[in-house]
Design a protein around this motif. Structure first.
Motif, short mmCIF file in Angstrom:
data_model
loop_
_atom_site.label_atom_id
_atom_site.label_comp_id
_atom_site.label_asym_id
_atom_site.label_seq_id
_atom_site.Cartn_x
_atom_site.Cartn_y
_atom_site.Cartn_z
N LYS A 174 0.99 -1.16 -0.12
CA LYS A 174 0.14 0.05 -0.04
C LYS A 174 0.76 1.36 -0.08
CE LYS A 174 -3.80 0.22 2.67
NZ LYS A 174 -4.55 0.54 3.91
N GLU A 175 1.84 1.24 0.75
CA GLU A 175 2.72 2.36 0.87
C GLU A 175 3.40 2.60 -0.41
OE1 GLU A 175 2.55 0.04 3.34
OE2 GLU A 175 1.25 1.38 4.42
N VAL A 176 3.78 1.56 -1.05
CA VAL A 176 4.46 1.24 -2.50
C VAL A 176 3.57 2.31 -3.38
CG1 VAL A 176 5.15 0.20 -4.39
CG2 VAL A 176 6.04 -0.44 -2.15
N ALA A 177 2.29 1.83 -3.48
CA ALA A 177 1.33 2.56 -4.34
C ALA A 177 0.94 4.17 -3.98
CB ALA A 177 -0.02 1.80 -4.20
N LEU A 178 1.05 4.36 -2.63
CA LEU A 178 0.85 5.74 -2.37
C LEU A 178 2.08 6.47 -2.62
CD1 LEU A 178 -1.47 7.03 -0.71
CD2 LEU A 178 -0.09 6.64 1.51
N LEU A 179 3.42 6.19 -2.16
CA LEU A 179 4.56 6.96 -2.71
C LEU A 179 4.67 7.00 -4.21
CD1 LEU A 179 6.61 8.28 -1.76
CD2 LEU A 179 8.30 6.42 -1.74
#
Lengths: 221, 158
Positions: free
Chosen positions: A40-45
């Protein structure tokens, strides 16, 4: 788990700004649990970076991947089919993962997207606290399951010091005095006499004092 | 700029704002067609990533419409959504986009008039702010694809 926090977007942008094609790699282990570098953090960043670059008039292509673990070579191999099509790698794993990628792909620049913080536990949703410093000689059996090395600001082995007041540490009202916690716990267990036992000077060479550490298990080789 | 018509994405909770939109329809209230509604089972279902993807995809404004404080069908979904909106605003600020492009709005299922008024106000506010800068860059990439790799063209065309 090993905890981490995303670096400020501007710092990440400064690191990766010379590159047009990036591979943004997350890790499914500790950094997923502490919401710093999972899928999720990968997608967000990735979204945030693309928006930021587009705002400044550039289009940067970002491939997203999240590995089961970045600290194991067999999972790093999964990057092989993608590595040639990118200019640089941005890793959201802890420092171990970043270094494993750098070790495997010597010709590619690898950047950290998070600051690795500490070995800790989740106190409640959104809050993580330090619990272990990996001193290499665990004292928890003596101190009632509360670590004075990680949780006492001075790492006192025979505490508390004069800075303990109403159960809090002098460094801040939100910091529990580890030795107050240890005393309360020993009392609850009926083991107050353990508090009287003085702990001898610690051999810090078992920890970082002895330089970079290694575990070798010949039976597993 | 004068003929700029914003694209607004509204994530509407099934139990309040979506029903309020229905109510607005039943009351024959007009609200701007700029607002594209996405029905969600609870505003707590909306994650920061959905808000960021909407902005990245070219939406000029995004809002999450959840139940009134204390009235969430799932107890605390609206409070969670509100915290995610705050986080998304911070992210937008970090990347140089006006944080006001994302908002959290609370209403009950009976507030058809409020739904229509909110849609009107939010659309007017975004119209005043101008287009999402990301959208302009996407349009440029499509018009002038030099030095844009096939993968970039594809992403710009989405």
């Amino acid at each position: 788990m090993i905890t981490a926090e995303r670096k400020p977007i501007q710092e990440i942008m400064n690191l990766v700004s010379p590159y047009k094609n990036l591979l943004l790699v997350g890790c499914n282990e500790c950094v997923t649990v502490c919401s710093a570098g999972g899928r999720k953090e990968v997608a967000l960043l990735s979204s945030a970076l693309q928006v930021a670059f587009m705002k400044s008039g550039r289009i940067v292509h970002i491939q997203e991947m999240t590995l089961e673990r970045q600290c194991d070579p067999e999972y790093i191999e999964q990057l092989v089919p993608h590595i040639d099509s990118v200019d640089a790698v941005l890793s959201l794993a802890c420092g171990c993962g970043v270094q494993e990628i750098a070790r495997r792909f010597k010709e590619k620049m690898v950047f950290p997207g998070v600051n690795t913080k500490f070995m800790g536990a989740s106190e409640r949703p959104g809050v993580w606290a330090e619990r272990c410093q990996g001193c290499g000689d665990c004292l928890l059996g003596v101190t009632g399951g509360i670590c004075p090395i990680a949780r006492c600001s001075k790492r006192l082995q025979n505490g508390p010091c004069g800075g303990s007041s109403k159960g809090k540490c002098e460094i801040g009202p939100d910091v529990d005095c580890a030795w107050q916690l240890i005393w309360d716990r020993l009392k609850a267990l009926g083991l107050q006499e353990r508090y009287e036992t003085l702990l001898p000077a610690k051999n810090w060479r078992n920890g970082r004092g002895g330089g970079p550490r290694k575990i070798v298990r010949e039976d597993l080789m | 700029m004068e003929d700029f018509e914003p694209v607004i994405v509204a994530f509407c909770c099934h139990y309040c704002a979506y029903t309020a939109a229905d109510m607005a329809g039943s009351l024959r209230l007009c609200y701007p067609p700029n607002v594209k509604i996405i029905r969600v089972p609870c505003s707590g279902k909306v994650d920061t990533i959905h808000l960021m993807q909407a902005i990245k995809g070219g939406a000029d404004g995004v809002y999450v419409a959840g139940c009134l404080e204390g009235d969430c069908h799932f107890k605390s979904g609206n409070a969670k959504a509100a915290r995610r909106v705050v986080y998304a605003k911070r992210l937008l600020n970090d990347v140089g986009i006006e944080p006001e492009r994302i908002e959290m709005i609370m209403m009950s299922a009976g507030m058809g008039e409020r739904f229509a008024a909110t849609a009107e106000e939010f659309t007017a506010k975004i119209r005043g702010m101008g287009p999402n800068p990301v959208k302009l860059m996407r349009a440029t990439a499509i018009r002038d694809p030099h030095n844009v790799s096939p993968a970039h063209k594809e992403s710009a065309a989405v």
